[in-house]
Design a protein around this motif. Structure first.
Motif, short mmCIF file in Angstrom:
data_model
loop_
_atom_site.label_atom_id
_atom_site.label_comp_id
_atom_site.label_asym_id
_atom_site.label_seq_id
_atom_site.Cartn_x
_atom_site.Cartn_y
_atom_site.Cartn_z
N LEU A 1 54.20 1.59 -23.31
CA LEU A 1 55.47 1.90 -23.86
C LEU A 1 56.21 2.78 -23.20
O LEU A 1 55.57 3.55 -22.31
CB LEU A 1 55.19 2.48 -25.11
N ALA A 2 57.52 2.63 -23.26
CA ALA A 2 58.41 3.84 -22.38
C ALA A 2 57.74 5.21 -23.03
O ALA A 2 57.47 5.40 -24.30
CB ALA A 2 59.79 3.72 -22.65
N GLY A 3 57.73 6.23 -22.24
CA GLY A 3 57.39 7.40 -22.64
C GLY A 3 55.59 7.89 -22.16
O GLY A 3 55.06 8.85 -22.05
N ASP A 4 54.96 6.55 -21.92
CA ASP A 4 53.74 6.60 -21.45
C ASP A 4 53.68 7.42 -20.04
O ASP A 4 54.64 7.14 -19.32
CB ASP A 4 53.04 5.32 -21.37
N SER A 5 52.65 7.76 -19.44
CA SER A 5 52.51 8.12 -18.17
C SER A 5 51.14 7.62 -17.55
O SER A 5 49.94 7.64 -18.28
CB SER A 5 52.28 9.73 -18.31
N ILE A 6 51.02 7.09 -16.65
CA ILE A 6 50.05 6.53 -15.95
C ILE A 6 49.08 7.54 -15.63
O ILE A 6 49.29 8.37 -14.68
CB ILE A 6 50.67 5.58 -14.76
N ALA A 7 47.92 7.53 -16.07
CA ALA A 7 46.92 8.55 -15.67
C ALA A 7 46.10 7.63 -14.55
O ALA A 7 45.49 8.55 -13.60
CB ALA A 7 45.88 8.71 -16.66
N SER A 8 45.70 6.51 -14.60
CA SER A 8 44.81 6.07 -13.29
C SER A 8 45.05 4.40 -13.44
O SER A 8 45.39 3.79 -14.42
CB SER A 8 43.60 6.48 -13.56
N VAL A 9 44.87 3.95 -12.34
CA VAL A 9 44.41 2.34 -12.32
C VAL A 9 43.11 1.83 -11.91
O VAL A 9 42.73 2.39 -10.85
CB VAL A 9 45.61 1.73 -11.61
N GLY A 10 42.78 0.78 -12.42
CA GLY A 10 41.28 0.52 -12.16
C GLY A 10 41.42 -1.09 -11.60
O GLY A 10 42.12 -1.85 -12.24
N VAL A 11 40.65 -1.27 -10.59
CA VAL A 11 40.59 -2.52 -10.15
C VAL A 11 39.18 -3.22 -10.69
O VAL A 11 37.91 -2.85 -10.23
CB VAL A 11 40.65 -2.56 -8.72
N PRO A 12 39.30 -3.92 -11.70
CA PRO A 12 38.24 -4.80 -12.08
C PRO A 12 37.31 -5.77 -11.33
O PRO A 12 38.11 -6.26 -10.51
CB PRO A 12 38.74 -5.41 -13.53
N SER A 13 36.19 -5.53 -11.59
CA SER A 13 35.17 -6.57 -10.60
C SER A 13 35.42 -8.17 -11.35
O SER A 13 35.69 -7.98 -12.46
CB SER A 13 33.85 -6.00 -10.67
N PRO A 14 34.89 -9.00 -10.64
CA PRO A 14 34.92 -10.57 -11.19
C PRO A 14 33.83 -10.28 -12.46
O PRO A 14 34.35 -11.03 -13.63
CB PRO A 14 34.29 -11.31 -10.26
N SER A 15 32.89 -9.38 -12.57
CA SER A 15 32.05 -9.45 -14.10
C SER A 15 32.62 -8.43 -15.10
O SER A 15 32.23 -8.43 -16.02
CB SER A 15 30.72 -9.19 -13.54
N PHE A 16 33.90 -7.84 -14.88
CA PHE A 16 34.21 -6.89 -15.66
C PHE A 16 34.91 -7.47 -17.06
O PHE A 16 35.33 -8.34 -17.13
CB PHE A 16 35.45 -6.01 -15.09
N VAL A 17 34.30 -6.81 -17.99
CA VAL A 17 34.72 -7.32 -19.46
C VAL A 17 35.61 -6.13 -20.10
O VAL A 17 35.20 -5.04 -20.50
CB VAL A 17 33.62 -7.59 -20.02
N PHE A 18 36.79 -6.41 -20.08
CA PHE A 18 37.58 -5.39 -20.81
C PHE A 18 37.57 -5.04 -22.21
O PHE A 18 37.26 -6.03 -22.86
CB PHE A 18 39.25 -5.67 -20.35
#
Length: 332
Positions: free
Chosen positions: A150-167
């Motif tokens: 949403l507008a107003g959010d601030s990005i704290a970090s970004v992660g690069v998921p591995s092929p086995s990553f389950v969100f």
């Protein structure tokens, strides 16, 4: 600490990312009395958003604020000593206003076609790259909008998921790149550093939310009030506060010599009677249930949390209970 107006477009990651001039960056010290923000169980939404579980909990998004409000509330704070979650001296996003808090949200966002975000720098111009950058706009139909950002959010970090990553499983991506309380250029740099072969990224944001409130009506025994003084006092509490501590902090006098001492807090005025809004309280523990078997309306105030599961509404309680019996005896 001047900030220049700059326009920038990053076609792979961000659409129409915009930097506007505004105030300087001035971290404020962390208040040791600040309340902890509520934390709710997460589930995976269709759009790739980790949200509130379907178990009767209040959706925290009902307490979201708009962009203008968020921009006026966010600030950067630091803490002097190391804690379990923060390093000393490192700025983190905080709220200037006690009626609002900064919550954490995570989203799985596809990268094909770009994220679709417009960024606004609220504070920057420092040599160390620290500042405050928030999302000014989420492009309609974009990957970011589909995920739930949403507008107003601030990005704290970004992660690069591995092929086995389950969100949504609680697993943390092995490659996480921090940009909390960073200026526009540093934030863009972090987003630009994501490998080109990553088809999606985990975006962790800080979101401003209003604290849900509880309107508490406290009734005293009339015998404890001076003539002409009302035995009812209305006070406002924040969801998540301990009932006993909140009443004492707001001047409620808990004094009941005729009541036995609580095994938990040692006070002789701990037991209160709840006459309305019981569903807004946390469930009893096993020990409290046993103690209150013969008094189904009563709760141990030292073990009671108001606004359970981020609910808000009205609660009515009576305090100093043995004195109510004396009132009844004297009027009969």
């Amino acid at each position: 600490m001047a900030i220049n107006s700059v326009g920038s477009i990053l076609s792979i990651f961000i659409l129409f990312a915009t930097l506007l001039p505004t105030q300087g960056f001035s971290p404020s010290p962390l208040s040791h009395n600040r309340r902890s923000s509520p934390r709710l169980p997460l589930r995976l939404n269709e759009g790739g958003r980790a949200g509130v579980a379907d178990s009767g909990l209040v959706d925290a998004n009902r307490y979201n604020v708009d962009l203008e409000k968020a921009a006026g509330i966010v600030t950067a704070s630091v803490q002097a000593e190391k804690s379990a979650t923060r390093a000393p001296g490192v700025p983190f996003l905080d709220s200037k206003d006690k009626d609002y808090f900064i919550d954490d949200e995570s989203f799985l966002v596809e990268r094909q076609g770009g994220l679709g975000l417009e960024l606004l720098e609220l504070a920057g111009g420092r040599d160390d790259g620290f500042g405050i950058t928030i999302i000014e706009n989420v492009v309609e139909g974009s990957n970011a909008e589909k995920a739930g950002i949403l507008a107003g959010d601030s990005i704290a970090s970004v992660g690069v998921p591995s092929p086995s990553f389950v969100f949504g499983s609680g697993e943390i991506p092995a490659d996480v790149r921090d940009c909390e309380c960073r200026d526009f250029d540093t934030t863009i740099g972090v987003l630009s550093s994501i490998p080109a072969d990553a088809s999606s990224i985990v975006v962790n944001v800080k979101r401003v939310r209003r604290w849900p409130k509880i309107q508490l009506r406290v009734e005293y025994p009339k015998s404890q009030c001076a003539e002409g003084v009302s035995n009812v006092k209305d006070i406002e509490l924040f969801a998540g506060e301990n009932l006993q501590r909140a009443m004492l902090n707001r001047g409620i006098i808990l004094d009941d010599p005729g009541q036995g001492k609580c095994d938990f807090c040692g006070k002789n005025s701990c037991v209160v009677s709840v006459y309305g809004g019981r569903k807004l309280l946390n469930p009893m523990g096993l020990t409290e249930e046993k103690l209150m078997e013969r008094n189904p309306r009563c709760r141990l105030s030292c073990k009671t949390t108001v606004g359970y599961n981020m609910q808000e509404g009205d609660i009515n309680v009576r305090v100093n209970l043995s004195q109510w019996k004396e009132d009844k005896d004297s009027s009969s």
